[in-house]
Enzyme design. Structure first.
Site, PDB file in Angstrom:
ATOM      1  N   ASP A 388      13.843 -43.520  46.709  1.00 18.28           N
ATOM      2  CA  ASP A 388      12.524 -43.018  47.067  1.00 18.28           C
ATOM      3  C   ASP A 388      12.058 -43.619  48.391  1.00 18.28           C
ATOM      4  O   ASP A 388      12.242 -44.809  48.646  1.00 18.28           O
ATOM      5  CB  ASP A 388      11.541 -43.392  45.954  1.00 18.28           C
ATOM      6  CG  ASP A 388      10.140 -42.891  46.207  1.00 18.28           C
ATOM      7  OD1 ASP A 388       9.963 -41.667  46.270  1.00 18.28           O
ATOM      8  OD2 ASP A 388       9.230 -43.734  46.345  1.00 18.28           O
ATOM      9  N   GLU A 417      15.871 -40.112  50.137  1.00 21.31           N
ATOM     10  CA  GLU A 417      14.758 -39.228  50.448  1.00 21.31           C
ATOM     11  C   GLU A 417      14.194 -39.737  51.774  1.00 21.31           C
ATOM     12  O   GLU A 417      13.472 -40.728  51.813  1.00 21.31           O
ATOM     13  CB  GLU A 417      13.695 -39.277  49.364  1.00 21.31           C
ATOM     14  CG  GLU A 417      12.518 -38.356  49.679  1.00 21.31           C
ATOM     15  CD  GLU A 417      11.202 -38.849  49.105  1.00 21.31           C
ATOM     16  OE1 GLU A 417      10.341 -38.012  48.838  1.00 21.31           O
ATOM     17  OE2 GLU A 417      11.034 -40.080  48.957  1.00 21.31           O
TER      18      GLU A 417
END
Length: 628
Positions: A388, A417
């Site tokens: 993340d 990400e």
């Protein structure tokens, strides 16, 4: 790196109780680069050339070679924050949500693709083989798509951590006698043209074998992903934990044709259902069922031949984390664990003004140790990490995570990400990258704001910004951070967009609920309102993808000539070992007859229907046709 760029230097596997000291051993004559006394340092070279820096550590002195190119070769998408690859200063994004995003997580918006100028960035791949009694590493440099041809130089470097004194470099070849390779040796290669490339790295073994360290795990060529928003996927029965309830749905996911599970965070958190505000990095959330139930879920998935990805959140903790509470209370030991906007009022630094989290201070060795130990714990339980907000964590830290995970399992998957995506995160960091640029373009195509041929620019842009040909990409039309595609573009475009995600080069993903026409981005999936036709389409599409190797990552991709007056139509071909297939997409609300310049078997591989028409093929939304 280039003159004027900034890079972080940090000790690996740090012991926070020990002392680490950086110094400059050698530098170009006119350079004034120097370091202070901090264990984590930053270098911003002021002259081109070779720098040698040293780290005095408890286990001895370590040297690091830094190759610095002239400033005119700098990568123009430099991070907005020293040593980071964040969003600040890029495409006008700084301190506010993107694409309607609020809360934890990150979203996609306009300006994706991270342009590096019209000239593009060169790329390089290294291959190796044993030739007689020598190991030969060959560089394969390439210019960016559509970039002017230019003569590319190649530079090779032996990793400073490894020993190899006997070797020769000539042009695009690095040669070393096998008897000089006593232990594994890492070799880095860089292509230099108008800019410098993302390096590629291989490892030479004493038996003459050569490992390509930046190639995604072999199993990802047949990987298809299903993202589960853990607390909204299914309602547990009375007395049943959420994780136990998910176990009962694994057969459904497998029947859907998807073989890899990505779970949104499952660690202890502050009770927001998304789970991204972590309060304990070492414990599975009690409301999900705890670690025993999570381990059973992983075991059940593995029994079905499915892989499991763990959502790894390393940029921040929740403000409910015990250590943040102690920092706010004034405990000096923990005050330095976090970055602060306002020291006096104890307001932590965050991105986009998110109110419930606090950014970690990666200059603090205690933070790095705490998070590395958590990574090591969970890497034992899963097959990979979806990382993340990877852009908000220093790249050298990700390289350390990469080495840690790959040392335990060379087939461990690391997926970032990073929005916009950052090509430099491929070398010894991540195997697979979110293709947010393709996602955004598919939304624009579905709403009629871009022609369908924009898909080709999306794919080319991966390589324009510098990703090597062997980089992996996650292709999707929905995730938990974005409005549902059906809400943005309408049901008429969903099938074409989903087919695009499954048929362009990449690893296709379905966000749970997408297959039934769910319109709520997060929270409870309304299974009771399932669109069965759409569900069956996704099932047929996934199984078609599974059966046709030409649709997988390694197959060739090319635009083909087609005839249509509708700019919501496009066509391309994929070539694999078992044949060539043509994909035709129609994002519009009207059925179209599309002319093709090559002969095809007119039976759609998704539906089994014959779509032959007098002047081509009939395309309602998407067809996959075998080339005749």
């Amino acid at each position: 790196m280039a003159v004027g760029e900034t890079h972080e230097l940090a000790p690996r596997d740090p012991d926070p109780e020990e002392t680490y000291d950086w110094s400059v051993r050698d530098a170009p004559e006119e350079s004034d680069v120097a370091f202070g006394d901090d264990p984590v340092a930053y270098i911003t070279p002021d002259e081109a050339g070779i720098y040698t820096v040293a780290l005095d550590a408890p286990d001895g002195t370590h040297e690091l070679t830094i190759r610095v190119y002239p400033s005119d070769k700098s990568v123009t998408h430099q991070p907005g924050r020293s040593g980071y690859s964040g969003l600040s200063g890029i495409s006008g994004v700084s301190g506010s949500g993107i694409g309607g995003q609020s809360g934890s997580g990150s979203g996609a918006g306009s300006g994706l693709g991270r342009k590096v100028g019209e000239r593009g960035r060169p790329r390089i791949s290294l291959t190796g083989e044993l030739v007689g009694d020598e190991v030969v590493i060959t560089a394969h440099p390439n210019t960016a798509p559509k970039a002017p041809d230019e003569d590319l130089d190649v530079e090779f470097f032996v990793d400073d951590r490894d020993e190899l004194d006997d070797y020769e470099i000539e042009g695009y070849e690095f040669r070393a006698p096998l008897d000089a390779v006593e232990e594994p040796v890492r070799i880095h290669g860089v292509a230099i043209g108008n800019q410098y490339s993302v390096p590629d790295t291989v490892s030479i073994h004493p038996d003459g074998g050569v490992d390509r360290l930046n190639v995604p795990p072999e199993w990802t060529d047949g990987m298809s992903c299903y993202e589960l928003y853990v607390r909204g996927f299914v309602e547990p029965e009375e007395g049943q934990s959420i994780l136990e309830a998910i176990v009962e749905e694994l057969d459904y996911i497998q029947d859907l044709g998807l073989n890899t599970l990505w779970f949104t965070p499952v660690l202890q958190n502050d009770d927001f259902d998304h789970g991204y505000n972590i309060t304990d990095f070492y414990s599975i959330a009690d409301d999900l069922g705890g670690q025993e139930h999570f381990e059973r879920l992983v075991e059940e998935a593995h029994d079905r031949g499915m892989k499991v990805l763990f959502d790894l959140v390393l940029n921040h903790s929740a403000r409910e984390h015990e250590l943040f509470k102690q920092a706010v209370e004034g405990h000096p030991e923990y005050r330095d664990w976090y970055d602060w906007q306002d020291e006096e009022n104890s307001i932590p630094d965050t991105y986009f003004d998110w109110p419930y989290i606090a950014n970690f201070n990666y200059d603090n060795l205690d933070v790095r140790r705490h998070l590395l130990d958590a990574v090591e714990k969970w890497a034992e339980h899963v097959d990979g990490f979806r990382c993340d907000m990877a852009w908000a964590v220093p790249r050298p830290f990700w390289q350390e995570v990469h080495d840690l995970c790959k040392s335990k399992d060379s087939e461990f998957l690391l997926m970032d990400e990073t929005i916009p995506y950052v090509a430099d995160f491929h070398n010894l960091c991540f195997d697979v990258h979110f293709d947010a640029g393709l996602y955004f373009d598919l939304v624009q195509i579905g709403t009629g704001d871009q022609p369908a041929d924009q898909i080709f620019d999306s794919i080319e842009n991966r390589y324009h910004v510098g990703f090597p040909d062997h980089a992996g990409f996650l292709t999707y039309i929905e995730n938990h951070d974005e409005s549902r595609y059906i809400e943005q573009a309408g049901e008429h475009a969903v099938r074409a967009a989903a087919t695009a995600a499954f048929t362009v080069p990449g690893i296709p993903m379905v966000y749970a609920g997408q297959e039934i026409g769910e319109r709520q981005r997060r929270g409870h999936i309304h299974w009771e309102y399932t669109n069965e036709e759409l569900q069956n389409f996704h099932r047929d599409l996934a199984h078609t993808w599974e059966e046709i190797d030409a649709l997988h990552v390694q197959a060739d991709f090319e635009a083909i000539d087609y005839e249509s007056d509708n700019d919501s139509v496009t066509a391309f071909a994929r070539d694999g070992e078992n044949g060539r297939y043509v994909v035709v997409l129609n994002f519009s609300e009207e059925t179209e007859v599309v002319g093709l310049d090559e002969e095809v078997d007119a039976v759609d591989q998704i539906t089994g229907e014959n779509v032959a028409a007098e002047d081509g093929v009939t395309v309602e939304d998407a067809v996959i046709l075998q080339s005749a």
